[in-house]
Design a protein around this motif. Structure first.
Motif, PDB file in Angstrom:
ATOM      1  N   GLY A  72       0.837  -1.209   0.000  1.00 41.86           N
ATOM      2  CA  GLY A  72       0.000   0.000   0.000  1.00 41.86           C
ATOM      3  C   GLY A  72       0.862   1.244   0.000  1.00 41.86           C
ATOM      4  O   GLY A  72       1.812   1.353  -0.765  1.00 41.86           O
ATOM      5  N   SER A  73       0.527   2.199   0.883  1.00 43.26           N
ATOM      6  CA  SER A  73       1.319   3.432   0.954  1.00 43.26           C
ATOM      7  C   SER A  73       2.056   3.520   2.287  1.00 43.26           C
ATOM      8  O   SER A  73       2.405   4.611   2.736  1.00 43.26           O
ATOM      9  CB  SER A  73       0.413   4.646   0.758  1.00 43.26           C
ATOM     10  OG  SER A  73      -0.490   4.726   1.835  1.00 43.26           O
ATOM     11  N   ALA A  74       2.298   2.365   2.909  1.00 39.99           N
ATOM     12  CA  ALA A  74       2.976   2.374   4.213  1.00 39.99           C
ATOM     13  C   ALA A  74       4.483   2.471   4.047  1.00 39.99           C
ATOM     14  O   ALA A  74       5.036   2.028   3.051  1.00 39.99           O
ATOM     15  CB  ALA A  74       2.627   1.100   4.977  1.00 39.99           C
ATOM     16  N   GLY A  75       5.111   3.058   5.059  1.00 35.80           N
ATOM     17  CA  GLY A  75       6.566   3.112   5.112  1.00 35.80           C
ATOM     18  C   GLY A  75       7.130   4.387   4.513  1.00 35.80           C
ATOM     19  O   GLY A  75       6.441   5.109   3.780  1.00 35.80           O
ATOM     20  N   ASN A  76       8.358   4.682   4.841  1.00 37.59           N
ATOM     21  CA  ASN A  76       9.043   5.857   4.300  1.00 37.59           C
ATOM     22  C   ASN A  76      10.555   5.648   4.366  1.00 37.59           C
ATOM     23  O   ASN A  76      11.057   4.893   5.191  1.00 37.59           O
ATOM     24  CB  ASN A  76       8.617   7.146   5.023  1.00 37.59           C
ATOM     25  CG  ASN A  76       8.245   6.919   6.459  1.00 37.59           C
ATOM     26  OD1 ASN A  76       9.133   6.738   7.290  1.00 37.59           O
ATOM     27  ND2 ASN A  76       6.952   6.855   6.754  1.00 37.59           N
ATOM     28  N   LEU A  77      11.250   6.358   3.464  1.00 40.88           N
ATOM     29  CA  LEU A  77      12.710   6.261   3.340  1.00 40.88           C
ATOM     30  C   LEU A  77      13.281   7.668   3.369  1.00 40.88           C
ATOM     31  O   LEU A  77      12.626   8.610   2.910  1.00 40.88           O
ATOM     32  CB  LEU A  77      13.093   5.634   1.996  1.00 40.88           C
ATOM     33  CG  LEU A  77      12.355   4.376   1.544  1.00 40.88           C
ATOM     34  CD1 LEU A  77      12.725   4.033   0.093  1.00 40.88           C
ATOM     35  CD2 LEU A  77      12.695   3.214   2.464  1.00 40.88           C
ATOM     36  N   SER A  78      14.512   7.809   3.864  1.00 39.14           N
ATOM     37  CA  SER A  78      15.197   9.099   3.720  1.00 39.14           C
ATOM     38  C   SER A  78      16.692   8.862   3.671  1.00 39.14           C
ATOM     39  O   SER A  78      17.183   7.815   4.094  1.00 39.14           O
ATOM     40  CB  SER A  78      14.842  10.065   4.857  1.00 39.14           C
ATOM     41  OG  SER A  78      15.443   9.651   6.059  1.00 39.14           O
TER      42      SER A  78
ATOM     43  N   GLY B  73       2.121   9.573   1.929  1.00 43.40           N
ATOM     44  CA  GLY B  73       1.080   8.863   1.189  1.00 43.40           C
ATOM     45  C   GLY B  73       1.566   8.174  -0.071  1.00 43.40           C
ATOM     46  O   GLY B  73       0.757   7.618  -0.814  1.00 43.40           O
ATOM     47  N   SER B  74       2.870   8.193  -0.316  1.00 41.51           N
ATOM     48  CA  SER B  74       3.346   7.600  -1.573  1.00 41.51           C
ATOM     49  C   SER B  74       3.511   6.085  -1.433  1.00 41.51           C
ATOM     50  O   SER B  74       3.828   5.579  -0.359  1.00 41.51           O
ATOM     51  CB  SER B  74       4.657   8.252  -2.027  1.00 41.51           C
ATOM     52  OG  SER B  74       5.640   8.148  -1.030  1.00 41.51           O
ATOM     53  N   CYS B  75       3.277   5.410  -2.551  1.00 41.68           N
ATOM     54  CA  CYS B  75       3.516   3.966  -2.617  1.00 41.68           C
ATOM     55  C   CYS B  75       5.000   3.775  -2.915  1.00 41.68           C
ATOM     56  O   CYS B  75       5.507   4.340  -3.896  1.00 41.68           O
ATOM     57  CB  CYS B  75       2.660   3.369  -3.727  1.00 41.68           C
ATOM     58  SG  CYS B  75       3.092   1.664  -4.101  1.00 41.68           S
ATOM     59  N   LEU B  76       5.697   3.009  -2.093  1.00 35.77           N
ATOM     60  CA  LEU B  76       7.145   2.873  -2.298  1.00 35.77           C
ATOM     61  C   LEU B  76       7.472   2.191  -3.626  1.00 35.77           C
ATOM     62  O   LEU B  76       8.576   2.323  -4.136  1.00 35.77           O
ATOM     63  CB  LEU B  76       7.795   2.111  -1.132  1.00 35.77           C
ATOM     64  CG  LEU B  76       7.770   2.794   0.239  1.00 35.77           C
ATOM     65  CD1 LEU B  76       8.714   2.086   1.202  1.00 35.77           C
ATOM     66  CD2 LEU B  76       8.130   4.267   0.170  1.00 35.77           C
ATOM     67  N   GLY B  77       6.497   1.497  -4.186  1.00 38.00           N
ATOM     68  CA  GLY B  77       6.710   0.849  -5.483  1.00 38.00           C
ATOM     69  C   GLY B  77       6.648   1.807  -6.656  1.00 38.00           C
ATOM     70  O   GLY B  77       7.031   1.446  -7.775  1.00 38.00           O
TER      71      GLY B  77
ATOM     72  N   HIS C 158       6.406  -1.229   7.377  1.00 34.92           N
ATOM     73  CA  HIS C 158       5.446  -2.011   8.173  1.00 34.92           C
ATOM     74  C   HIS C 158       5.548  -3.476   7.731  1.00 34.92           C
ATOM     75  O   HIS C 158       4.542  -4.116   7.489  1.00 34.92           O
ATOM     76  CB  HIS C 158       4.019  -1.517   7.957  1.00 34.92           C
ATOM     77  CG  HIS C 158       3.788  -0.095   8.344  1.00 34.92           C
ATOM     78  ND1 HIS C 158       2.583   0.553   8.135  1.00 34.92           N
ATOM     79  CD2 HIS C 158       4.590   0.827   8.933  1.00 34.92           C
ATOM     80  CE1 HIS C 158       2.674   1.803   8.561  1.00 34.92           C
ATOM     81  NE2 HIS C 158       3.877   1.999   9.046  1.00 34.92           N
ATOM     82  N   CYS C 159       6.772  -3.972   7.558  1.00 36.09           N
ATOM     83  CA  CYS C 159       6.950  -5.344   7.047  1.00 36.09           C
ATOM     84  C   CYS C 159       6.374  -6.350   8.049  1.00 36.09           C
ATOM     85  O   CYS C 159       6.310  -6.092   9.256  1.00 36.09           O
ATOM     86  CB  CYS C 159       8.413  -5.607   6.733  1.00 36.09           C
ATOM     87  SG  CYS C 159       9.550  -5.046   7.989  1.00 36.09           S
TER      88      CYS C 159
END
Ligand SMILES: O=C(CO)COP(=O)(O)O
Ligand SMILES: [Zn+2]
Length: 207
Positions: free
Chosen positions: A25-31, A45-49, A95-96
């Motif tokens: 979904g749109s869970a998780g974030n990277l920086s 709200g972005s989809c990591l895919g 959120h793995c």
């Protein structure tokens, strides 16, 4: 790597996490930290895919948006990690499945929720403290992480999921995957008696 290459690396990593089921979904974030001490983060709200290199959020260490889309609601806890640990150059929050399942268990050891039974967790990550539950985006997550940042490389947000740091985005991703695999092993082993590594074996791995 120049900024464009770092943007492309973030897009590739997000897609890889999504395709392999680490992100949904749109869970998780990277920086990651750029050379000019600004942050490149995934938009909220972005989809990591499906990240786009040109719309990634560029943010100052004070949290001001410089360019790109509105940043992740968790960018304040990402900033807390960079500001309190000079070795931290990248942050991965997902959120793995297995780490998130672990984060929902009662009676976790809050000082270290993964008692070592394989070497790589000790060699690559060390102890993993648990941050108390707050709703996603709550500033208190950053307050807790700021205090823990100098001493740990990975953290488990209670009833939420992991936060893993690294000296590069690749290292943070590798450490996240090692932790997720370890949590999966914990559930596979279940209630069977486990031979945990002894204090001597753990000390040898830390050398
Ligand atoms: O994982 C998330 C919240 O904890 C996702 O939030 P963002 O979409 O704002 O990054
Ligand atoms: Zn989250």
């Amino acid at each position: 790597m120049n900024e464009q290459q770092m943007r492309e690396a973030m897009v590739r990593l997000g897609r890889s996490f999504f395709q392999r089921g680490y992100a949904t979904g749109s869970a998780g974030n990277l920086s990651l930290l750029l050379d000019d001490n600004t942050l490149l983060a995934t938009p909220t709200g972005s989809c990591l895919g499906e990240l786009q290199a040109e719309s990634l959020s560029k943010v100052t260490m004070d949290g001001e948006l410089i360019s790109g889309d509105k940043p992740s609601k968790e960018v304040s806890f990402h900033r807390a990690l960079y500001l309190n640990n000079p070795r931290c150059k990248a942050v991965v929050h997902l959120h793995c499945l297995y780490l998130t399942a672990l984060s929902c268990l009662e009676n976790l050891d809050r000082d270290n929720c993964i008692r070592p039974f394989t070497p790589y967790v000790v060699m690559k990550i060390g102890e993993v403290p648990v941050v108390p539950y707050f709703r996603p985006g709550d500033g208190r997550l950053g307050e807790h992480l700021a205090r823990l940042a100098p001493d740990y490389r990975a953290f488990l947000l209670a009833n939420h999921g992991p936060v893993v740091t690294g000296n590069s985005l690749q290292e943070a991703a590798d450490n996240l995957e090692e932790l997720e695999e370890t949590a999966r092993l914990m559930f596979i082993l279940g209630d069977r008696p486990v031979r945990y590594l002894t204090p001597e074996e753990i000390a040898e791995l830390r050398n």
